[in-house]
Design a protein around this motif. Sequence first.
Motif, short mmCIF file in Angstrom:
data_model
loop_
_atom_site.label_atom_id
_atom_site.label_comp_id
_atom_site.label_asym_id
_atom_site.label_seq_id
_atom_site.Cartn_x
_atom_site.Cartn_y
_atom_site.Cartn_z
N ALA A 107 0.85 -1.20 0.00
CA ALA A 107 0.00 0.00 0.00
C ALA A 107 0.88 1.24 0.00
CB ALA A 107 -0.92 0.01 1.22
N ASP A 108 0.50 2.22 -0.82
CA ASP A 108 1.20 3.51 -0.84
C ASP A 108 0.56 4.46 0.16
OD1 ASP A 108 2.94 2.67 -2.82
OD2 ASP A 108 1.64 3.36 -4.45
N ASN A 109 1.38 5.36 0.69
CA ASN A 109 0.91 6.41 1.60
C ASN A 109 0.15 5.84 2.80
OD1 ASN A 109 1.92 8.56 -0.06
ND2 ASN A 109 0.19 8.19 -1.44
N PHE A 110 0.72 4.79 3.38
CA PHE A 110 0.15 4.18 4.58
C PHE A 110 0.54 5.03 5.79
CE2 PHE A 110 0.70 1.31 8.23
CZ PHE A 110 -0.56 0.76 8.30
N LYS A 111 -0.43 5.53 6.51
CA LYS A 111 -0.17 6.41 7.65
C LYS A 111 -0.36 5.67 8.96
CE LYS A 111 -1.67 10.55 5.12
NZ LYS A 111 -0.29 10.82 4.67
N SER A 112 0.57 5.91 9.89
CA SER A 112 0.49 5.27 11.19
C SER A 112 1.21 6.14 12.22
CB SER A 112 1.13 3.88 11.13
OG SER A 112 1.07 3.24 12.38
N ARG A 113 0.74 6.09 13.47
CA ARG A 113 1.38 6.83 14.55
C ARG A 113 2.41 5.92 15.20
NH1 ARG A 113 0.25 11.50 16.90
NH2 ARG A 113 -1.75 11.62 15.80
N TYR A 118 12.97 10.96 18.10
CA TYR A 118 12.91 12.06 19.07
C TYR A 118 12.20 11.65 20.36
CZ TYR A 118 14.55 14.92 15.23
OH TYR A 118 15.30 15.44 14.21
N GLY A 119 11.81 10.38 20.48
CA GLY A 119 11.26 9.87 21.73
C GLY A 119 9.77 10.05 21.89
N ASN A 120 9.08 10.54 20.88
CA ASN A 120 7.63 10.67 20.98
C ASN A 120 6.97 9.94 19.80
OD1 ASN A 120 8.39 12.34 18.93
ND2 ASN A 120 7.40 14.19 19.71
N ARG A 121 5.67 9.80 19.88
CA ARG A 121 4.92 9.14 18.82
C ARG A 121 4.34 10.19 17.89
NH1 ARG A 121 4.07 3.80 19.92
NH2 ARG A 121 2.32 3.68 18.48
N GLN A 122 4.59 10.03 16.61
CA GLN A 122 4.13 10.97 15.60
C GLN A 122 3.53 10.22 14.42
OE1 GLN A 122 7.22 13.68 14.41
NE2 GLN A 122 7.87 14.14 16.51
N MET A 123 2.69 10.93 13.67
CA MET A 123 2.14 10.35 12.45
C MET A 123 3.19 10.37 11.36
SD MET A 123 -0.64 8.92 11.38
CE MET A 123 -1.93 9.53 12.47
N PRO A 173 12.36 10.30 11.45
CA PRO A 173 12.80 8.90 11.39
C PRO A 173 12.22 8.08 12.54
CG PRO A 173 14.65 10.39 11.07
CD PRO A 173 13.49 11.25 11.50
N ILE A 174 11.78 6.89 12.23
CA ILE A 174 11.18 6.03 13.25
C ILE A 174 12.27 5.17 13.90
CG2 ILE A 174 8.94 5.99 12.13
CD1 ILE A 174 9.59 3.22 11.06
N THR A 175 11.97 4.66 15.09
CA THR A 175 12.93 3.85 15.83
C THR A 175 12.95 2.41 15.32
OG1 THR A 175 11.30 3.21 17.49
CG2 THR A 175 12.54 5.26 17.88
N GLU A 176 13.94 1.66 15.78
CA GLU A 176 14.04 0.26 15.41
C GLU A 176 12.84 -0.53 15.95
OE1 GLU A 176 15.47 -3.01 13.52
OE2 GLU A 176 16.15 -0.92 13.36
N ASN A 177 12.35 -0.18 17.13
CA ASN A 177 11.15 -0.85 17.66
C ASN A 177 9.95 -0.61 16.77
OD1 ASN A 177 12.42 -1.98 19.88
ND2 ASN A 177 11.98 -0.24 21.23
N SER A 178 9.83 0.60 16.23
CA SER A 178 8.72 0.89 15.31
C SER A 178 8.86 0.08 14.03
CB SER A 178 8.69 2.39 14.99
OG SER A 178 8.32 3.14 16.12
#
Length: 207
Positions: A107-113, A118-123, A173-178
């Motif tokens: 899927a293209d343009n899949f959005k997720s929080r 930076y240590g917070n959750r973002q879209m 940039p998302i974390t390795e856990n994400s």
Amino acid sequence: MKQLFSLFIGLSLFANANAQQTDKKESKKEYRSKPPVCYIGFSMGINNPSGALGFDVNIPLTKNVTLDGGAGTSTWGNKLYVGGKYYLRAPQRGFAFGGGLTFNSGADNFKSRLETAYGNRQMVTLNLKSQTNIFLGAYHYWTLGRNQNRFYLELGRSIPLTGVHFEQINGNPITENSRKAVNILAPGGFMGGFGFSFALYNKHNGM
């Protein structure tokens, strides 16, 4: 996962009870002399060949072999598959073993929080890449009713043939856990599911 296995156990007990009643009736008569033209039905599960919820077609080539295909929806876009099964009991009953290929569209343009560097959750926005897998499975089919309709359970494994599952196109940039969390959604790993299939005959099959 525990809830899914509980559902498997409950469905298996139900199917066994129904199969015992059906076998008593069918012990007094043989199956139809000709197999169905095909079986159509639906299935659902984890890494299920036709998706989390899908449509399935089984075409008998012999009393012990079917050519299979299907399509459905999944956690990684739409899903298609082609494969086959060998059944230990004719016609197309009991334990069976099979395999094949699956294709997930991604899927293209899949959005997720997700958690970012930076240590917070973002879209964030991701492109989920299309993926091809091979699958191997073991099945058990029970007869439902007097028209060779079937209920089945499946267990197996889905193996990815492609490496990179997704790319991030927007957001911090998302974390390795994400990344690990997103990869859990990707096709591959334990395969488990259940389904129903309904026998279709032509007018010359004794209907």
